[in-house]
Design a protein around this motif. Structure first.
Motif, PDB file in Angstrom:
ATOM      1  N   ARG B   3       1.395  -1.218  -0.415  1.00  0.00           N
ATOM      2  CA  ARG B   3       0.181  -0.175   0.104  1.00  0.00           C
ATOM      3  C   ARG B   3       0.800   1.310   0.067  1.00  0.00           C
ATOM      4  N   THR B  13      -1.132   4.684 -10.422  1.00  0.00           N
ATOM      5  CA  THR B  13      -1.804   3.948  -8.914  1.00  0.00           C
ATOM      6  C   THR B  13      -3.032   2.842  -8.991  1.00  0.00           C
ATOM      7  N   ARG B  17      -3.364  -1.058  -8.934  1.00  0.00           N
ATOM      8  CA  ARG B  17      -3.908  -2.137  -8.281  1.00  0.00           C
ATOM      9  C   ARG B  17      -5.105  -2.657  -9.150  1.00  0.00           C
ATOM     10  N   GLU B 118      -3.941  -9.281  -2.113  1.00  0.00           N
ATOM     11  CA  GLU B 118      -3.735  -7.350  -2.101  1.00  0.00           C
ATOM     12  C   GLU B 118      -5.019  -6.131  -1.407  1.00  0.00           C
ATOM     13  N   ASP B 120      -4.762  -3.508  -1.042  1.00  0.00           N
ATOM     14  CA  ASP B 120      -5.403  -2.314  -1.636  1.00  0.00           C
ATOM     15  C   ASP B 120      -6.281  -2.366  -3.486  1.00  0.00           C
ATOM     16  N   VAL B 121      -6.658  -3.809  -3.871  1.00  0.00           N
ATOM     17  CA  VAL B 121      -6.385  -3.664  -5.334  1.00  0.00           C
ATOM     18  C   VAL B 121      -8.104  -3.272  -5.307  1.00  0.00           C
ATOM     19  N   ARG B 219     -12.800  -0.334  -5.251  1.00  0.00           N
ATOM     20  CA  ARG B 219     -12.016  -1.479  -4.313  1.00  0.00           C
ATOM     21  C   ARG B 219     -12.752  -2.290  -3.552  1.00  0.00           C
TER      22      ARG B 219
END
Lengths: 381, 381
Positions: B3, B13, B17, B118, B120-121, B219
């Motif tokens: 993250r 970013t 992701r 992950e 913050d995918v 998210r």
């Protein structure tokens, strides 16, 4: 049987001389993909009766003169199939055509062969692929026609119309002929081509018009004489073939030499119409139900028991699931067939070809067969 | 990826992701007998492109984040077929469902598994069996949706209507959201059920209504939080499953224990509609062409290139002979198919089942599937 013998068993002399002929030739292109070159219409069960049209025709005719007195004229390719359908048939009663030559050759060659064997024979020719219900009434009509034939007429059986059909030709009947034992027999005034609906309605209202079912009953010599008047060359070739027919040594060479010369002509033109014009045709009104099952609309009607809202289903173990649909499904594959909201539909499902059309377009099916021929897709013809 | 890392390569970013999820579940009963339990809609090529809808979906998504970042959720029975279509897919990217549990489970389980890997995918979920033309415009819309997701919204892509369709749900859009790099993004005012034609016309005239294509970009943590608000038990079970998923020792027991408890609910109800009501949904107008190919009428339209008088033909080496006919033929047998004078017809020809209906009745096909089930003819389902 020698000429002059007047009785055989308890039958009239005329009836004792009777011999049926079944021309089993046409493929029935308007019933593609059900009918094929190798599975013509007469080899199908089109009514769900469990027997083929050919077998049903045979069964209808045997009571008239026995199974020894029915001759089948068919193509060489269909010999095995015909024998399978009619295991009782004797070799002498199968006439194999080298290639199809239309109805004059089929009927008149049979007549000539039979006349050679029995000079005073009376023949009756009945298509292998029509549907008849009311066999007793049919045979009664044939009996009357035999008497008319014995009196020297070329007789036909005209079906009393039940509706103003436009798919059949009509016979305009004339005066009664006053033949002993066959009081219903009338003269034929003329043959009339398939009419439009207005004309058909008039014919039905008139009462004197009958459907032409293509049945001819006549002394063989009378039939050949009439043919000789109109198509002398064809008659001569047929007589020559017939002379050679019953000797294995002469039949082959005669066929090789003469068959290619045989004119293709419908017996309606070579015999029936000219004979009618000369007052030599008689007609017996038939009150049995008859259909030539000319296309899928006719087949649908035949199998829907008169309820046009119904969906007729033809085919053993058919697996059909229908919702708000009418018309006909012919199932010759084992597939599940599902119909939803299709009216007057025609679905013919066979292992290698599928037809989807409507009753209104049934006559156009022949065009597909032609198109398939042109495009080289003979594998499904 | 930790993250806080703001860039991966040259991508934003958020984009770095991103992970696609393809729920490949529905059979597509309205496309029977083309779609079957063992050959669902997503395994068919419905556009004649030469690839299945699943493969086309995969190919559309790989440019977004690479083939390592696409997860497919499908039934156990379809594993082999999916791997055959997508030989590049890694084991960790196939989520096999013990049995079908509707879209909430498919999408949110994938989200939970990916979030575990992950935290913050950002996931984007796209059906395996829709047809899209204009892949570049599609990916541009997804890019904007990713930015909206990064800003905390659950984003969807709404298709700009090209006609007053009654077969799709609509999204009523609201004010612009003013998201950096994604200026087209609007709030979702509400989701609207499939309308009648009058209402559909108003929606199109209004300009603010978009077709709901069932695409969700969010998210993973935001998605699961929203799910938890509305279906807390289901969210908990999904999180527990996800915790156990990546360890072979724990996955099986967790599936055995939890799967039967999972509620069947569409993600529209468990997430999208409640989120919209709270102002947490965003929509990106999509200008690409899209269709969910819900029935054969839609399939016919899709393949007739906008000419309703045409007959669309689908199927490799189809042998179709058509005369005065329109609609669609799907040929999955090798048979010759002949159509004469049938308008708006739907003919679907497979080796063991045949469907004949019309475009107007396309929605009723599901009823046949139900009837086949009831009558025990599961062999063709």
């Amino acid at each position: 049987m020698p000429r002059g013998a007047r009785y055989r068993g308890g039958m009239s002399t005329a009836r004792a001389r009777f011999y049926s002929v079944i021309p089993a030739g046409g493929i029935g292109s308007r019933l593609w993909p059900l009918s094929r070159a190798d599975a013509p219409k007469f080899l199908h069960d089109l009514t769900g009766s469990g027997v083929t049209l050919l077998r049903a025709t045979w069964d209808r005719l045997t009571p008239l003169a026995g199974e020894q007195r029915i001759m089948v004229v068919t193509g060489r390719a269909h010999r095995a199939a015909v024998e399978k359908q009619l295991p009782e048939i004797g070799d002498e009663n199968i006439v194999l055509e080298a290639d199809p030559r239309e109805s004059t050759v089929a009927v008149c060659l049979a007549a000539a062969i039979l006349r050679k064997r029995e000079p005073d024979v009376i023949i009756g020719s009945f298509a292998a692929d029509h549907v008849i219900r009311g066999d007793r009434l049919f045979r009664q009509a044939v009996s009357h026609a035999i008497e008319a034939a014995d009196a020297g007429y070329i007789a036909t059986i005209g079906i009393r119309p039940t509706e103003p059909a436009i798919g059949f030709g009509y016979i305009k009947s004339g005066a009664p002929l006053d033949i002993d034992g066959a009081e219903s027999v009338l003269t034929v005034d003329s043959f009339v081509e398939k009419p439009d609906i207005e004309r058909a309605k008039k014919y039905v209202a008139d009462g004197g018009y009958l459907w032409n079912a293509g049945m001819f009953i006549s002394r063989a010599d009378v039939l050949l004489e009439e043919l000789g008047r109109n198509e002398p060359q064809l008659r001569d070739a047929i007589l020559e073939l017939a002379d050679a027919w019953d000797d294995p040594a002469t039949r082959g060479p005669a066929v090789d030499r003469l068959w290619p010369t045989l004119k293709k002509v419908a017996i309606d033109y070579s015999v029936a119409e000219p004979a009618a014009a000369q007052g030599r045709m008689a007609v017996v009104p038939g009150y049995f139900s008859w259909d030539d099952v000319g296309d899928f609309a006719s087949l649908a009607k035949l199998n829907s028991h008169g309820r046009p809202s119904d969906l007729a289903i033809l085919g053993e173990n058919a697996r059909v699931l229908a919702d708000s649909s009418s018309g006909i499904v012919v199932s010759h594959s084992k597939r599940v067939i599902s119909l939803i909201g299709v009216k007057n539909i025609v679905v013919v499902d066979t292992p290698d070809a599928l037809l989807v059309t409507t009753s209104e377009n049934a006559q156009r099916v022949k065009g597909v067969v032609d198109a398939l021929k042109i495009s080289g897709r003979d594998d499904v013809l």
